[in-house]
Design a protein around this motif. Structure first.
Motif, PDB file in Angstrom:
ATOM      1  N   ASN A  32       0.748  -1.214   0.043  1.00  0.00           N
ATOM      2  CA  ASN A  32       0.093   0.127   0.224  1.00  0.00           C
ATOM      3  C   ASN A  32       0.752   1.246   0.040  1.00  0.00           C
ATOM      4  O   ASN A  32       1.125   1.468  -1.154  1.00  0.00           O
ATOM      5  N   VAL A  33       1.154   1.876   1.209  1.00  0.00           N
ATOM      6  CA  VAL A  33       1.792   2.883   1.167  1.00  0.00           C
ATOM      7  C   VAL A  33       3.465   2.792   1.199  1.00  0.00           C
ATOM      8  O   VAL A  33       3.841   1.731   1.932  1.00  0.00           O
ATOM      9  N   MET A  34       4.204   3.513   0.489  1.00  0.00           N
ATOM     10  CA  MET A  34       5.521   3.415   0.254  1.00  0.00           C
ATOM     11  C   MET A  34       5.989   4.760   0.987  1.00  0.00           C
ATOM     12  O   MET A  34       5.581   5.842   0.313  1.00  0.00           O
ATOM     13  N   ALA A  35       7.087   4.664   1.785  1.00  0.00           N
ATOM     14  CA  ALA A  35       7.446   6.039   2.390  1.00  0.00           C
ATOM     15  C   ALA A  35       8.898   6.065   2.684  1.00  0.00           C
ATOM     16  O   ALA A  35       9.536   5.157   2.921  1.00  0.00           O
ATOM     17  N   TRP A  36       9.388   7.292   2.791  1.00  0.00           N
ATOM     18  CA  TRP A  36      10.916   7.479   3.027  1.00  0.00           C
ATOM     19  C   TRP A  36      10.740   8.421   4.651  1.00  0.00           C
ATOM     20  O   TRP A  36      10.125   9.500   4.564  1.00  0.00           O
ATOM     21  N   TYR A  37      11.429   7.976   5.586  1.00  0.00           N
ATOM     22  CA  TYR A  37      11.728   8.785   6.634  1.00  0.00           C
ATOM     23  C   TYR A  37      13.185   9.085   6.865  1.00  0.00           C
ATOM     24  O   TYR A  37      14.042   8.539   6.023  1.00  0.00           O
ATOM     25  N   ARG A  38      13.656   9.967   7.656  1.00  0.00           N
ATOM     26  CA  ARG A  38      15.019  10.236   7.749  1.00  0.00           C
ATOM     27  C   ARG A  38      14.927  10.679   9.523  1.00  0.00           C
ATOM     28  O   ARG A  38      14.107  10.892  10.100  1.00  0.00           O
ATOM     29  N   GLN A  39      16.356  10.560  10.161  1.00  0.00           N
ATOM     30  CA  GLN A  39      16.723  10.741  11.237  1.00  0.00           C
ATOM     31  C   GLN A  39      17.821  11.355  11.398  1.00  0.00           C
ATOM     32  O   GLN A  39      19.000  10.634  10.900  1.00  0.00           O
ATOM     33  N   ALA A  40      17.952  12.574  11.957  1.00  0.00           N
ATOM     34  CA  ALA A  40      19.027  13.248  11.899  1.00  0.00           C
ATOM     35  C   ALA A  40      19.673  13.119  13.447  1.00  0.00           C
ATOM     36  O   ALA A  40      18.972  12.634  14.301  1.00  0.00           O
ATOM     37  N   PRO A  41      20.871  13.227  13.769  1.00  0.00           N
ATOM     38  CA  PRO A  41      21.529  12.872  14.991  1.00  0.00           C
ATOM     39  C   PRO A  41      20.884  13.750  16.225  1.00  0.00           C
ATOM     40  O   PRO A  41      20.881  15.094  15.956  1.00  0.00           O
ATOM     41  N   GLY A  42      20.523  13.331  17.069  1.00  0.00           N
ATOM     42  CA  GLY A  42      19.626  13.868  18.280  1.00  0.00           C
ATOM     43  C   GLY A  42      18.391  14.173  17.936  1.00  0.00           C
ATOM     44  O   GLY A  42      17.658  14.813  18.744  1.00  0.00           O
ATOM     45  N   GLY A  50       5.631  10.275   1.283  1.00  0.00           N
ATOM     46  CA  GLY A  50       4.840   8.942   1.369  1.00  0.00           C
ATOM     47  C   GLY A  50       4.126   8.955   0.025  1.00  0.00           C
ATOM     48  O   GLY A  50       3.630   9.872  -0.468  1.00  0.00           O
ATOM     49  N   ILE A  51       3.740   7.709  -0.533  1.00  0.00           N
ATOM     50  CA  ILE A  51       2.989   7.531  -1.879  1.00  0.00           C
ATOM     51  C   ILE A  51       2.172   6.283  -1.714  1.00  0.00           C
ATOM     52  O   ILE A  51       2.720   5.254  -1.590  1.00  0.00           O
ATOM     53  N   PRO A  52       1.194   6.331  -1.585  1.00  0.00           N
ATOM     54  CA  PRO A  52       0.133   5.373  -1.615  1.00  0.00           C
ATOM     55  C   PRO A  52      -0.021   4.640  -2.908  1.00  0.00           C
ATOM     56  O   PRO A  52       0.443   5.130  -3.999  1.00  0.00           O
ATOM     57  N   SER A  53      -0.600   3.407  -2.574  1.00  0.00           N
ATOM     58  CA  SER A  53      -0.868   2.793  -3.991  1.00  0.00           C
ATOM     59  C   SER A  53      -1.751   3.526  -5.144  1.00  0.00           C
ATOM     60  O   SER A  53      -1.809   3.404  -6.469  1.00  0.00           O
ATOM     61  N   ILE A  54      -2.877   3.959  -4.467  1.00  0.00           N
ATOM     62  CA  ILE A  54      -3.762   5.003  -5.023  1.00  0.00           C
ATOM     63  C   ILE A  54      -4.076   6.283  -4.283  1.00  0.00           C
ATOM     64  O   ILE A  54      -4.034   6.324  -3.035  1.00  0.00           O
ATOM     65  N   ASN A  96      10.022   2.689   4.145  1.00  0.00           N
ATOM     66  CA  ASN A  96       9.074   2.204   5.318  1.00  0.00           C
ATOM     67  C   ASN A  96       8.000   1.788   4.132  1.00  0.00           C
ATOM     68  O   ASN A  96       7.348   2.378   3.512  1.00  0.00           O
ATOM     69  N   LEU A  97       7.513   0.463   4.037  1.00  0.00           N
ATOM     70  CA  LEU A  97       6.497  -0.035   3.134  1.00  0.00           C
ATOM     71  C   LEU A  97       5.566  -0.747   3.996  1.00  0.00           C
ATOM     72  O   LEU A  97       5.684  -1.483   4.838  1.00  0.00           O
TER      73      LEU A  97
END
Length: 120
Positions: A32-42, A50-54, A96-97
């Protein structure tokens, strides 16, 4: 069992570009949803795009107009094109999927993370 493999991170100067890729394999019926997350130090992990299937894509305000998320369903892949990178984009990026397996179970899967470093 699902495996996610990310690639495309690295070191780039401010104003440069990078393209991240995330490939999923294993027990996958659909995503369904495909997404990108990020985490910087601290800092806490944050949603980048995020991009859903529809439906329509969504972006964090900080990356709108610079980043583009896309997906290739036939290959179970998601991409993040990052242009005009800024030092504050420096972080570990995770895909993240939301994966539905062949038994019908839906569960999230995370990539191992790829480092993006933007120098000023």
């Amino acid at each position: 069992q699902v495996q996610l493999v990310e690639s495309g991170g690295g070191l780039v100067q401010a104003g440069g570009s990078l393209r991240l890729s995330c490939a999923a394999s294993g027990n996958i019926f659909s995503i369904n949803v495909m997404a990108w997350y990020r985490q910087a130090p601290g800092k806490q992990r944050e949603l980048v795009a995020g991009i859903p299937s529809i439906g329509t894509t969504n972006y964090a305000d900080s990356v709108k107009g610079r980043f583009t998320i896309s997906r290739e369903n036939a290959k179970n892949m998601v991409y993040l094109q990052m242009n005009n990178l800024k030092p504050e984009d420096t972080a570990v990026y995770y895909c993240n999927l939301d994966i539905k397996d062949w038994s019908g179970r839906i569960s999230p899967a995370w990539g191992q993370g790829t480092q993006v470093t933007v120098s000023s």
